[in-house]
Every structure is written in C-alpha cells, then in structure tokens.
Scaffold this active site. Structure first.
Site, PDB file in Angstrom:
ATOM      1  N   GLU A  38       0.727  -1.099  -0.068  1.00 26.70           N
ATOM      2  CA  GLU A  38      -0.193   0.007  -0.051  1.00 26.70           C
ATOM      3  C   GLU A  38       0.827   1.155  -0.064  1.00 26.70           C
ATOM      4  OE1 GLU A  38      -3.288   0.541  -0.357  1.00 26.70           O
ATOM      5  OE2 GLU A  38      -2.882   2.520  -0.297  1.00 26.70           O
ATOM      6  N   THR A  80      -5.720   1.397  -5.637  1.00 21.04           N
ATOM      7  CA  THR A  80      -5.405   0.190  -5.513  1.00 21.04           C
ATOM      8  C   THR A  80      -6.004  -0.879  -6.522  1.00 21.04           C
ATOM      9  OG1 THR A  80      -5.461   0.330  -2.841  1.00 21.04           O
ATOM     10  CG2 THR A  80      -5.220  -1.902  -3.872  1.00 21.04           C
ATOM     11  N   HIS A 195      -1.634   3.127   4.649  1.00 24.23           N
ATOM     12  CA  HIS A 195      -2.562   4.001   3.802  1.00 24.23           C
ATOM     13  C   HIS A 195      -2.914   5.382   4.559  1.00 24.23           C
ATOM     14  CE1 HIS A 195      -6.330   4.966   1.837  1.00 24.23           C
ATOM     15  NE2 HIS A 195      -6.411   3.974   1.304  1.00 24.23           N
ATOM     16  N   ASP A 254       1.607  -0.223  -4.922  1.00 27.28           N
ATOM     17  CA  ASP A 254       0.389   0.001  -5.638  1.00 27.28           C
ATOM     18  C   ASP A 254       0.241   1.387  -6.241  1.00 27.28           C
ATOM     19  OD1 ASP A 254      -0.248   1.497  -3.338  1.00 27.28           O
ATOM     20  OD2 ASP A 254      -2.232   0.302  -3.359  1.00 27.28           O
ATOM     21  N   HIS A 255       0.709   2.179  -5.495  1.00 28.36           N
ATOM     22  CA  HIS A 255       0.641   3.801  -6.250  1.00 28.36           C
ATOM     23  C   HIS A 255       1.468   4.666  -5.200  1.00 28.36           C
ATOM     24  CE1 HIS A 255      -2.508   4.101  -3.232  1.00 28.36           C
ATOM     25  NE2 HIS A 255      -3.148   3.013  -3.560  1.00 28.36           N
TER      26      HIS A 255
HETATM   27  C1  GP9 Z   1      -8.973  -0.707   0.260  1.00 34.77           C
HETATM   28  C2  GP9 Z   1      -7.628  -0.791  -0.080  1.00 34.77           C
HETATM   29  C3  GP9 Z   1      -6.978   0.694  -0.121  1.00 34.77           C
HETATM   30  O1  GP9 Z   1      -9.638  -2.263   0.397  1.00 34.77           O
HETATM   31  O2  GP9 Z   1      -7.238  -1.354  -1.183  1.00 34.77           O
HETATM   32  O3  GP9 Z   1      -7.660   1.356  -1.453  1.00 34.77           O
HETATM   33  P1  GP9 Z   1      -6.805   2.547  -1.792  1.00 34.77           P
HETATM   34  O4  GP9 Z   1      -7.511   3.882  -1.135  1.00 34.77           O
HETATM   35  O5  GP9 Z   1      -5.349   2.622  -1.667  1.00 34.77           O
HETATM   36  O6  GP9 Z   1      -7.359   2.648  -3.358  1.00 34.77           O
HETATM   37 MN    MN Z   2      -3.846   1.646  -2.317  1.00 41.36          MN
END
Ligand code: GP9
Ligand code: MN
Length: 414
Positions: A38, A80, A195, A254-255
């Site tokens: 994340e 994500t 996150h 992921d980003h």
């Molecule tokens: C939520 C998680 C976070 O299930 O994958 O999502 P994001 O806000 O990073 O897209």
């Molecule tokens: Mn994410």
C-alpha cells in the site's frame, strides 16, 4: 463487431517481446505470492529518516532478489484497484473512474484465469469488506477461485488501526489460508496499514516520524517501516512453514502515498526542488521478484505495472504470444525502456515527458521536445487502444467463459 481488434492486434503483436531463454520457466510449477504494498514509493528504499533505515528488511531482501529500480505505477483514480487491474490484465486503467466499478462485467484474460487453466489454485487475500472497489464482482471476471476477505480474518479493536486489520496480523493469519490451499497456488495479498493518513499505534512505531510541518509526510515513514516489519515476519513464517522454497515472491508498490500537495515537505526531506520532472520520478514504486535459488540483481530497465503479467507468466513457463498485453516481459533481452503513465506522461531511457515538456533524465532539466517526439505515437496508441478494448469489451471476441459465482465461501477443492 470487433473489427477494431485488427489494429490493436497488430500493435500488440509488434510490441511482443520474446522471453529470455534463461528465465523462461525458471519458476515453473512454483507457488506465486504477489504482494501489493500500500502506497509504497520507491524513494524509501535504501533511505533513512532521522538516521534510521525506513525499510531494513526490503533493503536486505532486494540483495537476494531481482530489484527493479525504474519501475512505475500507472494508476488513475481507481488507486489500489487500478494497480490490480494493470498487474493482472496488462491493460491500462481508465483516465476517469475505476474500471473495477465501470467495467467489471467485461471479458478479461487475466493472470488468475490463465493460471487456473494451467492447474493453479487462485486466490486474493485482503482483510477488508469484499465489495470495496467492487472486488467481489470484478474478481469473478478476473478468474479468481477464492477471495479471502473480512470474514476470513480475526479482526478486533486490538489488532486494528486506521483502515482495519494491521499488516502484521493480516499476513500472519493469511499463512494459515495459504497452508490450506491446493498447490501450486497463485495468491495476491493486499496490505493496508500504510494507507493515508498513515495512523499507527505507539507499540508499532519502530522509527520516529519525520519532523516537518506536514503531518502526512512525517507519519508516512513509521507506517512504511511497520509494513517492512510485517513483510519480514511474513517471509520468516513462510520459511517456518516450508512454503518459502516453493514460492516466487513478488512485491510491488500499488501507487504513490505522498501526493503533490506535500511537495514542500518532500523538498525538505529529499533536499531538492520537486519539479514536474521530480514528481514524475516519484511515481516509481518498488518491484521486487524473489525466485528461490536465484541470486540478487538490480534491474535498471524502465517499466511499469503493465509489464508484470507477461513477466510472471514467462517465469512460470507459460507462453504469452497470443495474449493481448500492452506490457512486455521485464527480463526480455530485447526490452526497450518505456513506461506510459495514465495521465499521458512517459519515461524512456533518457527522457521524462510530462506536462507537455520533455526533460533530460541526466540533468532533470527541460530539453528539446524533439528528443521525446519519437515516443509520442506509442504513448498515445497504448492508452487509446487499451481504452478501446475496455469500452468495447473487445476481449469477448477472444475468450469465452465468465461465470458469476460467489467467491466468498468456497472452500479450496482438493
Ligand atoms: C482498500 C484498499 C485501499 O481495500 O485497497 O484502497 P486505496 O484507497 O489505496 O485505493
Ligand atoms: Mn492503495
């Protein structure tokens, strides 16, 4: 009627890269453990804050893995879910909205489906509500057999923070699920603790926050450090349970976690002006591929999340010549350094093109637009062709099956 497919097909064929013979099938029959980290950007690797390492485990792990240090996320508003979409379909997400919501009923030929056809059990694991990002629906289209979501985890106040179950608990509990799966398996883990807004309990803070006026940037470092600890304990548990030697472990960011709203604090931390060039370079996320028995190597090829599908399939010895992939094998000897971001920015070996400006990578300064021009058409075609496939549901002219079954309470079959 799918006639647009001809142009797209030609484009994709012309961009296909053959695998390196030495790497093709090197992990044949192994389990796959894919981990979405994340909000993890590449700048944290091998870096310190207040004199302390941010990712001590990953810094060691990359020494025994293939570590790609010019690898970019290509996500849009779907965050994500966009990264999942890229990694498993080798298609771009959309410029607006989340394709997981808007086109979940499409036909796809995703990695889980292909691996399922090749004898793999396929599962995604994420300790959140199953319908977040419409995953429960989209995963059916991607060919997943099982989705381990919130009800599959023991979640309580004690082991939760921020968005939910803490990464250490999530990954430790997940090993029990892995043990129950038929082998070989393809498993995707989606971490959560790092996150925004990067909340952490005192007892999980292994390093001190950064000290600037920007709380988000300050707190980012201890949550990345926590995630790193969770990964260390996970790998240890895989070893203890005898799963490590039979598994390929692939970790990717992921980003971004730190948006451009935080350029002031980032400038302070990195000690340089965050120009559009630097902002684009900050879209690098780590990609780490650990293959049992292989020595570590840093790979400098420019690539992105879109390249993972053919890369993984080739490592497992599965041909991708007939697939509609916009990415290409990161280990191919014929690679050309190229990554297109969802906003149309692109990165080549020597240039970064963003906001209508061509930058020289060596200096970070704007340069003659001519240097970037040879790539304009490719960058545009990539995104447009991929969009056409999604909007026209064009892969249905390739594949067939698309069952709608509930993935939440199916036990792995023997
Ligand atoms: C939520 C998680 C976070 O299930 O994958 O999502 P994001 O806000 O990073 O897209
Ligand atoms: Mn994410």
């Amino acid at each position: 009627d799918g006639s647009e497919l001809a142009d797209i097909d030609n484009y994709v064929r012309a961009n296909y890269l053959p695998p390196d013979d030495k790497m093709f099938g090197i992990a044949k029959g192994k389990n796959v453990i894919l981990i979405s980290m994340e909000s993890t950007q590449d700048f944290v690797i091998n870096r310190t804050v207040n004199g302390e390492e941010i990712t001590p485990f990953l810094n060691d792990f990359i020494k025994e893995s293939y570590y790609f240090n010019n690898f970019y996320h290509q996500t849009g508003q779907g965050k994500t879910s966009d990264s999942e979409f890229l990694v498993e379909n080798s298609l771009y997400p959309l410029s607006r909205g989340a394709v997981f919501f808007t086109h979940s009923g499409n036909e796809y030929t995703a990695t889980p489906e292909i691996l399922n056809d090749n004898g793999y059990f396929t599962a995604s694991l994420h300790a959140n509500n199953k319908s977040f990002w419409n995953r429960d629906i989209m995963y059916q289209s991607l060919g997943y057999q099982r989705f381990y979501s919130l009800p599959d985890y023991d979640v309580n106040e004690e082991n939760s923070i921020g968005w939910g179950l803490k990464d250490i608990d999530f990954l430790q509990q997940s090993v029990e699920h892995l043990k129950a799966m038929p082998k070989p398996f393809y498993s995707k883990f989606i971490t959560l603790t790092n996150h925004f807004p990067f909340e952490l309990n005192e007892e999980d803070s292994f390093i001190q926050p950064y000290t600037s006026n920007d709380k988000t940037v300050n707190n980012y470092f201890p949550t990345v450090r926590y995630e790193d600890e969770a990964l260390k304990l996970f790998v240890q548990k895989l070893k203890d349970e005898g799963l490590y030697e039979d598994s390929v472990i692939i970790l990717y960011g992921d980003h971004y976690g730190i948006s451009e709203n935080h350029n002031k604090a980032m400038r302070e931390y990195l000690g340089k002006e965050i120009t559009p060039f630097e902002s684009t370079q900050l879209q690098k996320v780590p990609l780490i591929i650990h293959i049992p028995g292989q020595e570590g190597k840093t790979m400098t090829t420019v690539g992105g999340q879109i390249d993972l599908k053919p890369t993984i399939l080739h490592l497992l010895g599965i041909d991708t010549k007939k697939d509609i992939d916009f990415g290409s094998d990161l280990f191919s000897k014929e690679r050309r350094d190229f990554a297109v971001l969802r906003d149309g920015s692109f990165i080549t070996k020597d240039q970064v093109f963003t906001r209508d400006t061509c930058y020289d990578k060596a200096t970070g300064e704007p340069t003659d637009k001519e240097a970037c021009e040879p790539y304009f058409e490719s960058a545009k075609n990539e995104l447009e062709y991929s969009d056409q496939i999604i909007y026209g549901d064009l892969l249905r002219f390739y594949g067939e099956q698309n069952e709608g079954k509930d993935l939440s309470d199916q036990d792995p079959k023997e």
